[in-house]
Design a protein around this motif. Structure first.
Motif, short mmCIF file in Angstrom:
data_model
loop_
_atom_site.label_atom_id
_atom_site.label_comp_id
_atom_site.label_asym_id
_atom_site.label_seq_id
_atom_site.Cartn_x
_atom_site.Cartn_y
_atom_site.Cartn_z
N LEU A 123 78.03 67.87 39.56
CA LEU A 123 78.88 68.71 39.93
C LEU A 123 79.49 68.45 41.18
CD1 LEU A 123 77.48 72.04 38.92
CD2 LEU A 123 79.80 71.03 38.07
N GLU A 124 80.79 68.43 41.82
CA GLU A 124 81.49 68.17 42.92
C GLU A 124 82.65 69.42 43.22
OE1 GLU A 124 83.11 64.09 42.87
OE2 GLU A 124 81.10 63.37 42.76
N ALA A 125 82.57 70.03 44.47
CA ALA A 125 83.40 70.91 44.48
C ALA A 125 84.93 70.35 44.75
CB ALA A 125 83.38 71.48 46.01
N THR A 126 85.91 71.03 43.93
CA THR A 126 87.23 70.69 43.86
C THR A 126 88.10 71.97 43.88
OG1 THR A 126 88.79 69.42 42.61
CG2 THR A 126 87.03 70.37 41.30
N ALA A 127 89.11 71.79 44.16
CA ALA A 127 90.05 73.10 44.20
C ALA A 127 90.62 73.54 42.70
CB ALA A 127 91.30 73.11 44.93
N SER A 128 90.98 72.19 42.28
CA SER A 128 91.53 72.43 40.67
C SER A 128 91.39 70.93 40.10
CB SER A 128 92.75 72.86 40.58
OG SER A 128 93.80 72.24 41.16
N THR A 129 90.84 70.85 38.97
CA THR A 129 90.94 69.65 38.29
C THR A 129 91.74 69.89 36.95
OG1 THR A 129 88.85 68.77 39.25
CG2 THR A 129 89.59 67.76 37.20
N VAL A 130 92.60 69.11 36.34
CA VAL A 130 93.19 69.43 35.13
C VAL A 130 92.83 67.99 34.11
CG1 VAL A 130 95.46 69.49 34.17
CG2 VAL A 130 95.20 70.09 36.45
N ALA A 131 92.46 68.74 32.83
CA ALA A 131 92.17 68.08 31.87
C ALA A 131 92.98 68.42 30.81
CB ALA A 131 90.70 68.18 31.47
N THR A 132 93.43 67.51 29.91
CA THR A 132 94.21 67.72 28.56
C THR A 132 93.18 67.61 27.45
OG1 THR A 132 96.09 66.88 29.84
CG2 THR A 132 96.20 67.18 27.26
N VAL A 133 93.48 68.62 26.55
CA VAL A 133 92.66 68.90 25.22
C VAL A 133 93.64 68.42 24.29
CG1 VAL A 133 91.53 70.38 23.69
CG2 VAL A 133 91.42 70.70 26.04
N ILE A 134 93.31 67.41 23.50
CA ILE A 134 94.31 66.65 22.51
C ILE A 134 93.79 67.12 20.94
CG2 ILE A 134 95.31 64.41 21.66
CD1 ILE A 134 94.54 63.49 24.53
N TYR A 135 94.68 67.82 20.29
CA TYR A 135 94.42 67.91 18.78
C TYR A 135 95.19 67.11 18.04
CZ TYR A 135 91.89 72.32 20.17
OH TYR A 135 91.04 73.22 20.72
N THR A 136 94.58 66.45 17.01
CA THR A 136 95.23 65.73 15.99
C THR A 136 94.95 65.68 14.44
OG1 THR A 136 94.90 63.84 17.64
CG2 THR A 136 95.91 63.08 15.37
N ILE A 137 96.00 65.97 13.97
CA ILE A 137 95.74 66.49 12.25
C ILE A 137 95.97 65.03 11.57
CG2 ILE A 137 98.31 66.87 11.70
CD1 ILE A 137 97.06 68.67 9.78
N SER A 138 94.93 64.52 10.67
CA SER A 138 95.17 63.19 10.15
C SER A 138 94.51 63.52 8.84
CB SER A 138 94.35 62.08 11.02
OG SER A 138 93.04 62.75 11.26
N ASP A 139 94.75 62.40 8.17
CA ASP A 139 94.00 62.16 6.69
C ASP A 139 92.49 61.69 6.81
OD1 ASP A 139 96.53 62.49 5.28
OD2 ASP A 139 96.96 60.35 5.23
N ASN A 140 91.63 62.01 5.94
CA ASN A 140 90.33 61.63 5.98
C ASN A 140 90.38 60.12 5.84
OD1 ASN A 140 89.52 64.32 6.30
ND2 ASN A 140 89.21 64.64 3.94
#
Length: 192
Positions: free
Chosen positions: A175-192
């Motif tokens: 852990l490191e102190a940070t005012a804000s960190t942005v991460a992107t969550v990616i959803y993908t629909i695909s064939d099996n």
């Protein structure tokens, strides 16, 4: 003469009979209809206007205690539309994180589908700890639609955990102190 009259009469009868037979309709008829059904694979997060969420931690007030994660967020819904192909009978929705945040586990859970959808809706996985690798969050989607917008589809629950917790993969030591960190969550629909 009789022979000619008889031949002429037979010829006229044959012509009249064949004209009547070809001009008559029957009690059934048919025609064809050509139908085109497109293959569909669409996914989105709702409500679209407010799909970016903020989670964080609170510092302890007593020495010796860990940081405390904010309450889980249940504001988002996963919607999808799917028309399967003949070669792939089902689809999955996978999820991944574009950047890991040191020392933090970001957990997501999808609830069973609710709302105005129909068809062969998918089955949610158990809680996932997000990583940079695709993980299946919804499996077994056939030809289906969840309904559009909030309160349709799979309700998503996001929760934070400082590393070293049960089932976690992050380490509290990172852990490191940070005012804000942005991460992107990616959803993908695909064939099996």
């Amino acid at each position: 003469m009789k022979k000619l009259n008889l031949s002429t009469a037979m010829l006229l009868f044959a012509v009249a009979g064949s004209g009547n037979l070809s001009a008559q309709d029957t009690n059934t008829d048919n025609h064809t209809i050509t139908i085109s059904i497109p293959e569909v694979a669409l996914v989105d997060i709702e409500p679209a206007a407010t799909k970016n969420i903020t989670l964080g931690f609170t510092a302890p007030t007593e020495a010796g205690n860990p940081i405390i994660p904010s309450a889980a967020n249940t504001a988002l819904w996963l919607n999808y539309s799917s028309i399967k192909s003949t070669s792939d009978p089902t689809r999955n929705v996978s999820v991944k994180l574009n950047a890991l945040i040191p020392g933090i586990d970001i957990n997501v859970t999808a609830a069973a589908a609710t709302g105005s959808g129909g068809g062969t809706l998918g089955t949610p996985a158990a809680q996932l700890t997000l990583s940079a690798a695709d993980q299946t969050i919804i499996s077994g989607i056939g030809s289906a639609y969840t309904g559009n917008g909030a309160n349709n589809g799979h309700n998503l629950t996001y929760a934070l955990a400082a590393g070293s917790g049960p089932g976690g993969v992050a380490s509290y030591a990172d852990l490191e102190a940070t005012a804000s960190t942005v991460a992107t969550v990616i959803y993908t629909i695909s064939d099996n």
